[in-house]
Design an enzyme around this catalytic site. Structure first.
Site, PDB file in Angstrom:
ATOM      1  CE  LYS A  78      -1.914   2.801   2.444  1.00  0.00           C
ATOM      2  NZ  LYS A  78      -1.711   4.227   2.041  1.00  0.00           N
TER       3      LYS A  78
ATOM      4  CB  CYS B 234      12.321   8.935   9.423  1.00  0.00           C
ATOM      5  SG  CYS B 234      13.310   7.913   8.339  1.00  0.00           S
TER       6      CYS B 234
ATOM      7  CD  GLU C  90      12.688   4.066   8.762  1.00  0.00           C
ATOM      8  OE1 GLU C  90      12.552   5.070   9.511  1.00  0.00           O
ATOM      9  OE2 GLU C  90      12.743   4.136   7.530  1.00  0.00           O
TER      10      GLU C  90
ATOM     11  CD  GLU D 265       9.487  12.554  12.578  1.00  0.00           C
ATOM     12  OE1 GLU D 265       8.420  11.962  12.798  1.00  0.00           O
ATOM     13  OE2 GLU D 265      10.449  12.025  11.999  1.00  0.00           O
TER      14      GLU D 265
HETATM   15  P1  ADP Z   1       2.741  10.375   7.491  1.00  0.00           P
HETATM   16  O1  ADP Z   1       2.293  11.325   8.540  1.00  0.00           O
HETATM   17  O2  ADP Z   1       4.156  10.479   7.146  1.00  0.00           O
HETATM   18  O3  ADP Z   1       1.820  10.342   6.297  1.00  0.00           O
HETATM   19  P2  ADP Z   1       1.616   7.921   8.381  1.00  0.00           P
HETATM   20  O4  ADP Z   1       2.096   7.006   9.439  1.00  0.00           O
HETATM   21  O5  ADP Z   1       0.299   8.595   8.600  1.00  0.00           O
HETATM   22  O6  ADP Z   1       2.753   8.956   8.174  1.00  0.00           O
HETATM   23  O7  ADP Z   1       1.534   7.202   6.969  1.00  0.00           O
HETATM   24  C1  ADP Z   1       2.447   6.265   6.482  1.00  0.00           C
HETATM   25  C2  ADP Z   1       1.692   5.197   5.742  1.00  0.00           C
HETATM   26  O8  ADP Z   1       0.813   4.550   6.654  1.00  0.00           O
HETATM   27  C3  ADP Z   1       0.807   5.693   4.600  1.00  0.00           C
HETATM   28  O9  ADP Z   1       0.843   4.771   3.540  1.00  0.00           O
HETATM   29  C4  ADP Z   1      -0.555   5.723   5.241  1.00  0.00           C
HETATM   30  O10 ADP Z   1      -1.628   5.631   4.326  1.00  0.00           O
HETATM   31  C5  ADP Z   1      -0.495   4.508   6.123  1.00  0.00           C
HETATM   32  N1  ADP Z   1      -1.452   4.497   7.242  1.00  0.00           N
HETATM   33  C6  ADP Z   1      -2.000   5.541   7.890  1.00  0.00           C
HETATM   34  N2  ADP Z   1      -2.868   5.126   8.840  1.00  0.00           N
HETATM   35  C7  ADP Z   1      -2.880   3.772   8.802  1.00  0.00           C
HETATM   36  C8  ADP Z   1      -3.562   2.752   9.527  1.00  0.00           C
HETATM   37  N3  ADP Z   1      -4.435   3.035  10.488  1.00  0.00           N
HETATM   38  N4  ADP Z   1      -3.305   1.471   9.213  1.00  0.00           N
HETATM   39  C9  ADP Z   1      -2.422   1.145   8.250  1.00  0.00           C
HETATM   40  N5  ADP Z   1      -1.760   2.061   7.525  1.00  0.00           N
HETATM   41  C10 ADP Z   1      -1.969   3.362   7.782  1.00  0.00           C
END
Ligand code: ADP
Length: 489
Positions: free
Chosen positions: A187, A296, A262, A393
């Site tokens: 994804k 990061c 990570e 961050e």
């Molecule tokens: P950022 O703030 O850098 O976007 P996130 O942790 O929100 O960091 O997003 C990183 C990835 O995790 C993206 O692909 C996002 O769609 C996915 N993501 C966000 N929320 C969820 C969740 N509840 N379960 C699984 N994947 C998620």
């Protein structure tokens, strides 16, 4: 200079659907979402918005490909050759892919071309070479038995990646998974799905069988969560925020999936008075401003020894102020826009907090231009340990400079964070460098350098910065299970 101002042609958008079982498909719901050009705020393309139904199709395809497809039975050398071919195809298309990454993410095309893409290719080649070198050991157990271990692929790997290095994060996850013989449901981040989809097409052209790599674009709480909860997926590798990792850990509890994370950081970058200050200033500016500060491991807490503080801040300020902001597709651009409105707003709110908390803004301090998510390279000095800009961050081009005089106190302050991803020290004193490397609790320590990455060198975090390691042999192990076989003789 004509060459310096050349602007790269906008790349063609070839793929916007889900890639499942080797076929391009609309989302089952028929929904799409817009991916935005952060430099203009205009829509680049509408992309299939996958959700649980699409992840289910992808997981079933990946399961079939793992359980009964040719991939898991293929000779390991042939598996390696397919990964090499993927790296070769990416290399053939390097300019086009760099432009696509730049368009979707906003990073300067020259950075995508010089950093992201070469690292992607190198990572895939590194792991391609590992495919036929994954083996267990023979174990001298008590009694009349022959006992040995096999390293087997973990199965179907769910992989959820962020938007800051879209192709590189895909390579970090595909490389070891493919080498180990796993199949994949990926994804990509909703902000940057385009290059990952293109990579999937190239993987097919490279001869990686249908169902081995499946890509489902969509949002985190829908498509991402469905990957985490799917019973046919054995492992989840995630890169993103620690808060998302906490949700993932809870969601993965029912199926007890293997998890690797990570996550974020607030990495200390320490400059001692005896350092080569010119190199340290250049490395410190690079360590924070590279990729619009969206790393990061960004060195966002800059600790400068008091004796050189004012001079060093002046050097940093000059470097930051000299950065050229602009169209990421122009070859002379040093800094592009932030990835989206949400990140842009968050960064500006932290700059506001910096002002309110009494730090001194040396340069920058606001948005740049009227259109696009551009933020001026910003430096705050006079930052103290408890300010929000020293603790949180920010994930943007905002540097916090803190002063120190005592070494012991510095080590304590460097460790005073729940993160532990990276840290750096600039010094000519080898004892201090080793002391720092030993005592600072972080997964990567750089001495007299910053952001040096290599496919062979493990990367990951202590504390809330992660779990497990990516890259190197450790990164490969995270995609294998160890099986012990014991035979009575
Ligand atoms: P950022 O703030 O850098 O976007 P996130 O942790 O929100 O960091 O997003 C990183 C990835 O995790 C993206 O692909 C996002 O769609 C996915 N993501 C966000 N929320 C969820 C969740 N509840 N379960 C699984 N994947 C998620």
């Amino acid at each position: 200079m004509a060459i310096a101002t050349e602007t790269i042609r906008k790349p063609k958008i070839r793929h916007t659907q889900c890639f499942i079982d080797g076929k391009w498909q609309d989302a089952a719901s028929g929904k799409t979402f817009a991916t935005i050009d952060p430099a203009t705020e205009e829509t680049i393309a509408d992309v299939a918005e996958g959700d649980a139904a699409d992840v289910d199709r992808a997981a079933k395809a990946a399961r079939r490909a793992f359980d009964s497809g040719p991939w898991s039975r293929m000779d390991a050398r042939d598996r390696g050759r397919a990964i090499y071919r993927l790296a070769d195809l990416i290399e053939e298309e390097i300019d086009e892919l760099a432009a696509l990454e730049s368009l979707d993410n906003g990073k300067p095309v020259k950075d995508a071309r010089a950093a992201d893409l070469p690292l992607v290719i190198d990572c895939l080649r590194y792991y391609a070479g590992f495919a036929d070198k994954i083996h267990g050991s023979t174990i001298p157990i008590r009694g009349n038995y022959f006992s040995y271990t096999r390293r087997e692929p973990v199965g179907v790997a769910g992989q959820i990646i962020p938007w800051n290095f879209p192709m590189l994060m895909a390579a970090w996850k595909w490389g070891p998974a493919l080498a180990a013989g796993c199949t994949i449901v990926m994804k990509p981040a909703e902000q940057t799905p385009l290059t990952c989809l293109r990579m999937a097409q190239l993987a097919q052209e490279a001869g990686i069988p249908d169902g081995v790599i499946n890509v489902v674009p969509g949002y985190g709480p829908t498509a991402g969560a469905a990957v985490v909860k799917h019973p046919l997926i054995d492992k989840v590798a995630f890169t993103g925020e620690h808060r998302t990792a906490q949700i993932i850990m809870r969601d993965a509890a029912d199926s007890l999936k293997r998890l690797t994370f990570e996550l974020g950081g607030k990495s200390p970058n320490v400059i001692l008075a005896d350092a080569d200050l010119e190199k340290a200033a250049a490395g410190t500016a690079f360590g924070l401003f590279f990729n619009q500060g969206q790393c990061c491991c960004a060195g966002s807490r800059v600790y400068v020894e008091d004796k050189i503080h004012d001079e060093f801040v002046a050097r940093l300020t000059e470097l930051a102020a000299g950065r050229r902001l602009g169209n990421p597709l122009s070859l002379d651009t040093d800094q592009g826009p932030q990835v989206d409105q949400a990140q842009f707003d968050k960064i500006l709110s932290y700059i506001e907090k910096g002002h309110q908390e009494g730090a001194q803004c040396r340069t920058g301090g606001g948005r740049s231009g009227e259109r696009g998510y551009f933020v001026q390279p910003t430096i705050f000095s006079g930052v103290t340990d408890n300010m929000a800009i020293a603790r949180d961050e920010i994930f943007g081009p905002v540097m916090s400079v803190l002063k120190f005089s005592d070494w012991e106190e510095l080590i304590t302050r460097a460790n005073d964070t729940f993160y532990g991803l990276a840290a750096a020290v600039w010094t000519r004193d080898i004892s201090k460098a080793h002391d720092f490397a030993r005592r600072v609790r972080a997964g990567t320590i750089w001495v007299n350098c910053y952001d040096v990455f290599d496919a062979a060198a493990p990367f990951g975090g202590f504390k809330m910065s992660g779990q497990g390691r990516e890259l190197g042999e450790e990164g490969l192990k995270a995609y294998t299970e160890s099986k012990t076989v014991t035979i009575a003789l």
